[in-house]
Scaffold this motif. Structure first.
Motif, mmCIF file in Angstrom:
data_model
loop_
_atom_site.group_PDB
_atom_site.id
_atom_site.type_symbol
_atom_site.label_atom_id
_atom_site.label_comp_id
_atom_site.label_asym_id
_atom_site.label_seq_id
_atom_site.Cartn_x
_atom_site.Cartn_y
_atom_site.Cartn_z
ATOM 1 N N GLU A 172 0.665 -0.586 0.179
ATOM 2 C CA GLU A 172 0.020 0.298 0.160
ATOM 3 C C GLU A 172 1.381 0.882 0.011
ATOM 4 N N ASP A 198 1.957 1.910 -3.548
ATOM 5 C CA ASP A 198 0.787 2.348 -4.466
ATOM 6 C C ASP A 198 0.637 0.800 -5.235
ATOM 7 N N GLU A 199 1.065 -0.536 -4.797
ATOM 8 C CA GLU A 199 0.833 -1.268 -5.470
ATOM 9 C C GLU A 199 -0.740 -2.330 -5.483
ATOM 10 N N THR A 200 -1.847 -1.437 -5.372
ATOM 11 C CA THR A 200 -3.272 -1.975 -5.255
ATOM 12 C C THR A 200 -3.432 -2.940 -5.440
ATOM 13 N N THR A 201 -3.489 -3.771 -6.833
ATOM 14 C CA THR A 201 -3.573 -5.321 -7.134
ATOM 15 C C THR A 201 -2.583 -6.330 -6.254
ATOM 16 N N ALA A 221 -1.769 -5.691 -3.185
ATOM 17 C CA ALA A 221 -2.484 -5.471 -1.911
ATOM 18 C C ALA A 221 -3.825 -5.955 -1.613
ATOM 19 N N LEU A 222 -4.544 -6.449 -2.752
ATOM 20 C CA LEU A 222 -5.642 -6.371 -2.506
ATOM 21 C C LEU A 222 -5.528 -8.076 -3.099
ATOM 22 N N HIS A 242 -4.714 -9.009 1.032
ATOM 23 C CA HIS A 242 -5.542 -8.283 1.820
ATOM 24 C C HIS A 242 -6.387 -10.199 1.466
#
Length: 155
Positions: free
Chosen positions: A82, A85-88, A90-91, A94
């Motif tokens: 996060e 900024d590596e959202t994909t 990170a999801l 999660h």
């Protein structure tokens, strides 16, 4: 004594190998230094939440150590992703963390399921609203009786 061309090539190749090795070590040291600074700048919100969850989960034992370590590692990875900024990614982490916490019984859904199961097999106590007095010590078939909604009329 003059060196032959083969000896010169071998000496030159060895010198180039040493230079490449030194450059590789410098890049690795810079990468590790960058990782350390990124870790210190990243938020620790997920890590803190996982630590609080693990501390509150009194039912965890030493046999759960591997899953606990996995949850901590995933929480750290989530915070770092996060921050980067590596959202994909990170999801994805999660989802994996949710599964690990679910396996540990540390999610709201699992706790509710465990609570309902334990109430289903718990002996009747005085003042237990969900059990009828005629049940005595018998185990009821379900926890609560829900009225089935009326069937819909088809048009």
């Amino acid at each position: 004594m003059a060196l032959s061309s083969d000896e010169r090539r071998a000496r030159d190749a060895e010198r180039k190998r040493r230079v490449r090795a030194a450059e590789r070590e410098a890049r690795e040291a810079a990468r590790l230094a960058g990782r350390t600074s990124a870790e210190s700048a990243a938020s620790t919100a997920t890590r803190d939440a996982v630590e609080a969850t693990i501390a509150a989960a009194r039912w965890l034992t030493a046999a759960d150590a591997a899953s606990i370590a996995q949850a901590r590692t995933l929480a750290k990875r989530i915070d770092l992703l996060e921050h980067a900024d590596e959202t994909t990614r990170a999801l994805s982490a999660h989802r994996a963390l949710s599964q690990v916490l679910n396996d540990l019984g540390a999610t709201a859904t699992k706790r509710l399921q465990y609570e309902l199961r334990s109430r289903r097999v718990a002996p009747a106590e005085d003042g237990d609203d969900e059990r009828e007095s005629s049940e005595g010590g018998a185990t009821p078939a379900n926890v609560t009786k829900l009225e089935r909604p009326p069937k819909r009329r088809t048009s």
